[in-house]
Design a protein around this motif. Sequence first.
Motif, mmCIF file in Angstrom:
data_model
loop_
_atom_site.group_PDB
_atom_site.id
_atom_site.type_symbol
_atom_site.label_atom_id
_atom_site.label_comp_id
_atom_site.label_asym_id
_atom_site.label_seq_id
_atom_site.Cartn_x
_atom_site.Cartn_y
_atom_site.Cartn_z
ATOM 1 N N LEU A 88 41.541 35.537 37.003
ATOM 2 C CA LEU A 88 41.710 34.358 37.841
ATOM 3 C C LEU A 88 40.641 33.338 37.463
ATOM 4 O O LEU A 88 39.468 33.701 37.298
ATOM 5 N N LEU A 90 39.116 29.520 38.694
ATOM 6 C CA LEU A 90 39.047 28.438 39.667
ATOM 7 C C LEU A 90 37.979 27.467 39.180
ATOM 8 O O LEU A 90 37.035 27.867 38.499
ATOM 9 N N TYR A 96 42.538 26.239 42.197
ATOM 10 C CA TYR A 96 43.211 27.171 41.281
ATOM 11 C C TYR A 96 43.487 26.499 39.930
ATOM 12 O O TYR A 96 43.982 25.385 39.876
ATOM 13 N N LYS A 100 45.960 35.401 38.403
ATOM 14 C CA LYS A 100 46.500 36.136 39.537
ATOM 15 C C LYS A 100 45.504 36.061 40.689
ATOM 16 O O LYS A 100 44.365 36.502 40.571
ATOM 17 N N ALA A 101 45.948 35.490 41.784
ATOM 18 C CA ALA A 101 45.082 35.369 42.957
ATOM 19 C C ALA A 101 45.266 36.584 43.853
ATOM 20 O O ALA A 101 46.363 36.893 44.282
ATOM 21 N N SER A 104 42.508 34.804 48.895
ATOM 22 C CA SER A 104 42.021 33.461 48.583
ATOM 23 C C SER A 104 40.503 33.459 48.644
ATOM 24 O O SER A 104 39.899 34.289 49.326
ATOM 25 N N ASP A 126 45.972 42.552 48.380
ATOM 26 C CA ASP A 126 46.931 41.490 48.109
ATOM 27 C C ASP A 126 47.891 41.368 49.283
ATOM 28 O O ASP A 126 47.738 42.050 50.305
ATOM 29 N N SER A 152 40.567 41.665 38.277
ATOM 30 C CA SER A 152 40.882 42.637 39.328
ATOM 31 C C SER A 152 41.341 43.960 38.733
ATOM 32 O O SER A 152 41.892 44.010 37.640
#
Length: 182
Positions: A88, A90, A96, A100-101, A104, A126, A152
């Motif tokens: 991910l 940011l 974003y 893959k988030a 948040s 998730d 992750s």
Amino acid sequence: MSADLLRLLCQRRFWTGAWVWVLLIFAGLFVRGVLQKDLSDAAQALLNEEWDAAKGYVSIGNFRPQWVPDPDDPEERSIVDGLRRRSLFLDANGIYIEGKAIGSFSPAEVHAVLSAKEPTFLQRRDTDGVPYLIKAGTMPDEKKRPYFFAMSQSLADSEKTISAFSRQFYLFLPLMLILSSA
């Protein structure tokens, strides 16, 4: 045998059985804790390896991550695709960019990660409730501007293993007690 002696033996057997139960319960809790720690350490070690690998394949240019696998190596492309699916990016404001988030990240969380000297480990779930271990840190672009970078690792298998151990241990606990008192 007198009735008093029989009563004393029964009490001793009861208390011995009770102590065996207590010891078995604590042994189960101890082994469960060791198993949980070992699985957590293994997930963290794997995430550290993948973090290092990903940092070797990605850089940030033109405000976007650029993944650079060897185009002639299909295995390397496959590895990079797997790393990319679990990463991910940011910007410094928490906006974003790609990836893959898992949950948040608030601007305050992004700022805390970007200002930390070392990457941070977090646990999140998730939207389906699957647990993940996340390693979040900083990746600078070509002008040294910091970007939030996270990877992750699913902890679903670890959670299932611990749950299965606990269920089986406590289901077989009465049998262990019977066999230990025989």
